[in-house]
Motif scaffolding. Structure first.
Motif, mmCIF file in Angstrom:
data_model
loop_
_atom_site.group_PDB
_atom_site.id
_atom_site.type_symbol
_atom_site.label_atom_id
_atom_site.label_comp_id
_atom_site.label_asym_id
_atom_site.label_seq_id
_atom_site.Cartn_x
_atom_site.Cartn_y
_atom_site.Cartn_z
ATOM 1 N N ASP A 466 0.834 -1.199 0.000
ATOM 2 C CA ASP A 466 0.000 0.000 0.000
ATOM 3 C C ASP A 466 0.874 1.256 0.000
ATOM 4 N N GLN A 467 1.933 1.251 0.780
ATOM 5 C CA GLN A 467 2.849 2.391 0.785
ATOM 6 C C GLN A 467 3.544 2.559 -0.564
ATOM 7 N N LEU A 468 3.891 1.443 -1.196
ATOM 8 C CA LEU A 468 4.522 1.522 -2.518
ATOM 9 C C LEU A 468 3.561 2.123 -3.542
ATOM 10 N N PHE A 469 2.287 1.766 -3.430
ATOM 11 C CA PHE A 469 1.292 2.327 -4.347
ATOM 12 C C PHE A 469 1.250 3.848 -4.248
ATOM 13 N N TRP A 470 1.126 4.356 -3.033
ATOM 14 C CA TRP A 470 1.001 5.812 -2.872
ATOM 15 C C TRP A 470 2.275 6.541 -3.272
ATOM 16 N N LEU A 471 3.427 5.971 -2.941
ATOM 17 C CA LEU A 471 4.687 6.590 -3.347
ATOM 18 C C LEU A 471 4.781 6.674 -4.865
ATOM 19 N N GLY A 472 4.503 5.577 -5.544
ATOM 20 C CA GLY A 472 4.619 5.546 -6.989
ATOM 21 C C GLY A 472 3.639 6.465 -7.682
ATOM 22 N N ILE A 473 2.406 6.522 -7.225
ATOM 23 C CA ILE A 473 1.392 7.315 -7.919
ATOM 24 C C ILE A 473 1.653 8.812 -7.755
ATOM 25 N N VAL A 474 2.142 9.224 -6.591
ATOM 26 C CA VAL A 474 2.442 10.645 -6.373
ATOM 27 C C VAL A 474 3.622 11.088 -7.249
ATOM 28 N N ILE A 475 4.694 10.291 -7.287
ATOM 29 C CA ILE A 475 5.848 10.654 -8.116
ATOM 30 C C ILE A 475 5.480 10.629 -9.599
ATOM 31 N N ALA A 476 4.629 9.686 -10.013
ATOM 32 C CA ALA A 476 4.181 9.637 -11.409
ATOM 33 C C ALA A 476 3.459 10.924 -11.784
ATOM 34 N N LEU A 477 2.617 11.402 -10.892
ATOM 35 C CA LEU A 477 1.883 12.644 -11.151
ATOM 36 C C LEU A 477 2.833 13.831 -11.272
ATOM 37 N N LEU A 478 3.845 13.880 -10.411
ATOM 38 C CA LEU A 478 4.826 14.973 -10.483
ATOM 39 C C LEU A 478 5.568 14.966 -11.819
ATOM 40 N N PHE A 479 5.956 13.789 -12.291
ATOM 41 C CA PHE A 479 6.652 13.710 -13.570
ATOM 42 C C PHE A 479 5.725 14.073 -14.728
ATOM 43 N N PHE A 480 4.473 13.694 -14.627
ATOM 44 C CA PHE A 480 3.524 14.026 -15.684
ATOM 45 C C PHE A 480 3.375 15.546 -15.800
ATOM 46 N N LEU A 481 3.277 16.228 -14.665
ATOM 47 C CA LEU A 481 3.080 17.673 -14.681
ATOM 48 C C LEU A 481 4.343 18.432 -15.092
ATOM 49 N N SER A 482 5.513 17.865 -14.784
ATOM 50 C CA SER A 482 6.766 18.555 -15.111
ATOM 51 C C SER A 482 7.309 18.174 -16.483
ATOM 52 N N ALA A 483 6.580 17.368 -17.243
ATOM 53 C CA ALA A 483 7.058 16.907 -18.561
ATOM 54 C C ALA A 483 7.412 18.057 -19.508
ATOM 55 N N PRO A 484 6.619 19.132 -19.609
ATOM 56 C CA PRO A 484 6.988 20.214 -20.530
ATOM 57 C C PRO A 484 8.355 20.827 -20.217
ATOM 58 N N LEU A 485 8.675 20.998 -18.934
ATOM 59 C CA LEU A 485 9.979 21.548 -18.556
ATOM 60 C C LEU A 485 11.105 20.606 -18.965
ATOM 61 N N ILE A 486 10.938 19.298 -18.712
ATOM 62 C CA ILE A 486 11.972 18.328 -19.080
ATOM 63 C C ILE A 486 12.135 18.287 -20.597
ATOM 64 N N ASN A 487 11.022 18.402 -21.336
ATOM 65 C CA ASN A 487 11.099 18.410 -22.798
ATOM 66 C C ASN A 487 11.928 19.575 -23.313
ATOM 67 N N ARG A 488 11.786 20.740 -22.685
ATOM 68 C CA ARG A 488 12.582 21.902 -23.122
ATOM 69 C C ARG A 488 14.074 21.634 -22.907
ATOM 70 N N LEU A 489 14.412 20.939 -21.834
ATOM 71 C CA LEU A 489 15.813 20.605 -21.594
ATOM 72 C C LEU A 489 16.353 19.626 -22.635
ATOM 73 N N MET A 490 15.496 18.835 -23.256
ATOM 74 C CA MET A 490 15.934 17.828 -24.217
ATOM 75 C C MET A 490 16.163 18.411 -25.611
#
Length: 494
Positions: A466-490
């Motif tokens: 259960d703890q692994l689920f919440w950890l993974g889903i929160v970090i996934a959401l952060l990466f999804f939202l920050s994707a445009p910034l990472i794309n500019r770096l690429m």
């Protein structure tokens, strides 16, 4: 430097050489891995309680798998500067075969020494065969991603066959030590494949200028033998290994930032920063995914009801779950490879950071399936149906296909050409860090530590997952939202 002319199914023929070689190398590794944690707990820690034995086995498993990937950065450097990729693959394969045969030993010292030899050999083999795949395609060749996906199918074809042959049949029938023997024979077959059609590679991966001849091979072989000693020590000292991994990750990050600045190209610096950010996502994904060989394997052994079937007198045992992920890869990889191409033509193809976010979400959701099953469908014997664990592996596999082959291709695109081997080693170093963390998680889930629940109980597994689920889903959401910034770096890398 292109490979010799000639294609098969739309790709350079050399890709199929690397496909076959990797098939047998993965047969060796996954055949051995399917038995490793269970064998260590039963053969070397049986004097402890069941939970303590599994905790020690999980730590040993996590230390070994982290070191397997940790040495990749050194193997990439050696291939780039000394041996070339072809000779690194051959020397690494020979060492892995020797190490597999050493696992047949009944004493812990020789067994751990065998693991150390496999670690050193894998460092020379694993990053360099992946790098060679990237070198078969010219920059901008749209076939590169699908080529890596095909190569990934070779990895998983070997990984699918191995648990059935090495663990569930030979291991259960004749003893796990003979399962390790069959895994070593698989590695020797892989080297035979590589040599038989090496001409398809041409000059791709040959020795760097000035490093031809037998002398460099001898020097690296001696160095590999010496490296076995500190690897053996680290396998026995988990805390020291963890500190070393952190130091290496920080050193790697500093090197690539320095290299980007030294290049004088702002674009290259940004690309290295993007690569390092994606390495962080890679660490979390594999820390979750690599529960497969430890905590999920112990869960299958104790708390999962196997299907009541018999195939020519052979009854499947819990080790066959180690083949579930590879068969899903084989079935789904062509669909994903086709999907990315069609989405790209429609201008709907998700960016690399978004695909990483989907991969993390898949890893997290897979654990929620088990939490749900344990809380609502466990029977009076504290067991759940095999269907739930299979469903977890299916969701994990879909996440893997969004991240792993894309990540391999990403490294070859973002790194400077003269540093692709080192960058690929860095990719595997991030997986090494993940496997170390995975071992600690597995020790909590299946060992005596935990959340106030009975050691090794279904409730303890549920609390950890259960703890692994919440950890993974929160970090996934952060990466999804920050994707445009990472794309500019690429800077245009897709």
């Amino acid at each position: 430097m292109p490979p010799p002319a000639g294609e098969f199914l739309g790709h350079p023929k050399a890709l199929w050489n690397l496909f076959g070689t990797e098939f047998w190398e993965r047969f060796m590794y996954y055949g051995m891995r399917a038995m490793l944690a269970v064998h260590v707990a039963a053969a070397f820690f049986a004097h402890l309680s069941g939970a303590e034995a599994r905790e020690q086995a999980s730590l040993t498993y996590g230390g070994f798998t982290s070191l397997v990937y940790m040495t990749g950065i050194l193997g990439g450097f050696i291939a780039d500067r000394i041996l070339g990729y072809q000779r690194s693959i051959m020397l690494g394969g020979v060492l892995m075969a020797i190490g597999s045969f050493m696992l047949m030993a009944p004493d812990l010292t020789t067994f751990v020494a065998g693991l150390a030899v496999i670690v050193v050999g894998n460092g020379l083999f694993k990053p360099n065969i992946s790098t060679m795949v990237g070198k078969l395609y010219a920059p901008g060749d749209v076939r590169r991603d699908s080529g890596f996906t095909i190569f990934y199918m070779g990895i998983n074809a070997g990984a699918f066959v191995a648990p059935f042959v090495c663990a569930s049949y030979i291991g259960q029938t004749y003893g796990y030590r003979w399962g390790f023997f069959s895994a070593g024979m698989g590695m020797l077959l892989g080297l035979m494949v590589f040599q038989a059609v090496k001409g398809w590679l041409g000059r791709v991966g040959t020795a760097p200028a000035g490093q031809e001849g037998f002398g460099p091979v001898l020097k690296v072989a001696v160095g590999a033998a010496l490296l076995v000693v500190p690897v053996y020590f680290l396998l026995s000292q988990s805390d020291v290994l963890g500190g070393l991994l952190i130091a290496m990750m920080l050193g790697l990050a500093a090197y690539f930032v320095y290299s980007g600045i030294r290049s004088g190209e702002k674009v290259q610096l940004h690309r290295y920063l993007a690569m390092l950010i994606l390495f962080l996502a890679n660490i979390l994904f594999w820390a979750l995914f690599e529960q497969a060989g430890s905590s999920l394997n112990f869960l299958a052994q104790d708390h999962v009801r196997m299907p009541d079937v018999s195939i020519f007198g052979w009854t499947p045992t819990f080790e066959v779950f180690q083949a579930v992920n590879p068969i899903f890869i084989i079935l789904l990889a062509p669909l994903f490879a086709t999907l990315w191409v069609k989405l790209d033509k429609a201008d709907w193809n998700p960016s690399i950071p978004r695909k990483f976010a989907y991969g993390l979400a898949g890893a997290a959701l897979g654990f929620y399936v088990l939490v749900f099953a344990i809380r609502h469908f466990a029977d009076a014997n504290d067991s759940i149906s095999w269907v739930w664990l299979t469903l977890t592996y299916l969701i994990h596999t879909m996440g893997e296909l969004c991240l792993s082959p894309i990540g391999l291709a990403m490294v070859t695109k973002l790194a400077r050409p003269q540093e692709t081997g080192l960058a690929m080693g860095g990719w595997f170093l991030s997986i090494a860090m993940a496997n170390f963390v995975a071992g600690r998680i597995a020790a909590i889930a299946s060992g005596s530590g935990g959340h106030g629940e009975a050691a090794g109980s279904l409730a303890q597994y549920a609390a950890t997952f259960d703890q692994l689920f919440w950890l993974g889903i929160v970090i996934a959401l952060l990466f999804f939202l920050s994707a445009p910034l990472i794309n500019r770096l690429m800077h245009g890398v897709k």
